[in-house]
Design an enzyme around this catalytic site. Structure first.
Site, short mmCIF file in Angstrom:
data_model
loop_
_atom_site.label_atom_id
_atom_site.label_comp_id
_atom_site.label_asym_id
_atom_site.label_seq_id
_atom_site.Cartn_x
_atom_site.Cartn_y
_atom_site.Cartn_z
N ASP A 52 0.76 -1.10 -0.01
CA ASP A 52 0.01 -0.17 0.05
C ASP A 52 0.80 1.29 0.19
O ASP A 52 0.19 2.31 0.25
CB ASP A 52 -0.91 0.04 1.21
CG ASP A 52 -0.27 -0.06 2.61
OD1 ASP A 52 0.78 0.11 2.67
OD2 ASP A 52 -1.15 -0.80 3.27
N ARG A 62 1.06 6.90 0.02
CA ARG A 62 0.43 5.68 0.88
C ARG A 62 -0.85 5.74 0.08
O ARG A 62 -1.85 6.69 0.18
CB ARG A 62 0.44 5.84 2.39
CG ARG A 62 -0.47 5.24 3.33
CD ARG A 62 -0.03 3.48 3.25
NE ARG A 62 -0.79 2.94 4.15
CZ ARG A 62 -2.07 2.52 4.10
NH1 ARG A 62 -2.71 2.65 3.05
NH2 ARG A 62 -2.28 1.77 5.33
N ASP A 67 -5.42 -1.25 4.00
CA ASP A 67 -4.38 -1.46 4.65
C ASP A 67 -3.93 -2.94 4.25
O ASP A 67 -4.76 -3.76 4.24
CB ASP A 67 -4.71 -1.71 6.03
CG ASP A 67 -3.51 -1.61 7.14
OD1 ASP A 67 -2.46 -1.47 6.59
OD2 ASP A 67 -3.80 -1.79 8.33
N GLU A 70 2.06 -6.50 5.90
CA GLU A 70 3.39 -5.90 6.25
C GLU A 70 4.52 -6.81 5.51
O GLU A 70 4.24 -8.00 5.51
CB GLU A 70 3.51 -5.65 7.67
CG GLU A 70 2.70 -4.79 8.47
CD GLU A 70 2.95 -3.28 7.84
OE1 GLU A 70 3.86 -2.78 7.37
OE2 GLU A 70 1.73 -2.38 8.02
N ARG A 114 3.82 10.69 4.88
CA ARG A 114 3.57 10.10 3.40
C ARG A 114 2.42 10.72 2.99
O ARG A 114 1.28 11.51 3.80
CB ARG A 114 3.21 8.59 3.72
CG ARG A 114 4.22 7.81 4.26
CD ARG A 114 3.97 6.37 4.52
NE ARG A 114 2.98 6.31 5.69
CZ ARG A 114 2.30 5.06 6.07
NH1 ARG A 114 2.71 4.01 5.58
NH2 ARG A 114 1.10 5.25 6.90
#
Length: 183
Positions: A52, A62, A67, A70, A114
């Site tokens: 993302d 971003r 979401d 990670e 971001r």
């Protein structure tokens, strides 16, 4: 007519005025951020980061409304990949780097500096690509539409129509896996 009744009538009329004026026939704001122009960027200058986030020139962009899982970012205290993190990062990189056109609609900078933005790849929302692939959770239901109700509704619709991602919500995963730097 008693004095207090006049105030009641003015009060009711005032709120009706507020409800009616900013809406068009479909009940949406007639002046919203969905109608702002998109900023086109050179796809060759994009450097993908994770599912993302990507870099463009001196910007870190971003993707708004999602979401994704990670991947390792030691500088942010993340020392292991979340399941599906590499797959989401690879899909984002693939979609961005093969695109004929990439555009974004900026919202604002977040607390990390971001630029939060809705990103369009060949005219389609990048967020929806990832949601439909099961590689991102929508965040509109938590953060709201951020002034983009039409875009937010498209993201919510895609999330509703798509299978639920097979990984833990990234914010929950980060709580357990991110190593914070204590001062």
């Amino acid at each position: 007519m008693p004095h207090y009744q006049r105030y009641k009538i003015h009060f009711v009329l005032f709120f009706l005025f507020l409800l009616i004026i900013p809406c068009d026939a479909q009940g949406e704001e007639s002046k919203n951020k969905d109608s702002v122009s998109h900023i086109e960027i050179d796809a060759a200058a994009i450097r993908p980061d994770d599912g993302d986030t990507f870099f463009y020139k001196d910007l870190t962009i971003r993707v708004l409304g999602i979401d994704a899982p990670e991947i390792i970012h030691k500088e942010h205290g993340i020392f292991e990949d979340q399941p599906y993190g590499r797959k989401a990062a690879a899909m984002t990189a693939n979609v961005l780097l093969k695109a004929k056109s990439v555009e974004y609609v900026p919202f604002q900078n977040d607390k990390y500096g971001r630029l939060l933005a809705h990103v369009f790849v060949d005219g389609k929302l990048l967020a929806i690509h990832l949601i439909r692939a099961g590689l991102a959770y929508e965040t509109v239901s938590y953060y709201g539409d951020n002034g983009f109700p039409g875009i937010a509704n498209k993201i919510l619709k895609a999330a509703h129509e798509s299978p639920r991602p097979r990984f833990e919500r990234p914010y929950k995963w980060r709580r357990r896996h991110q190593k914070r730097k204590w001062k």
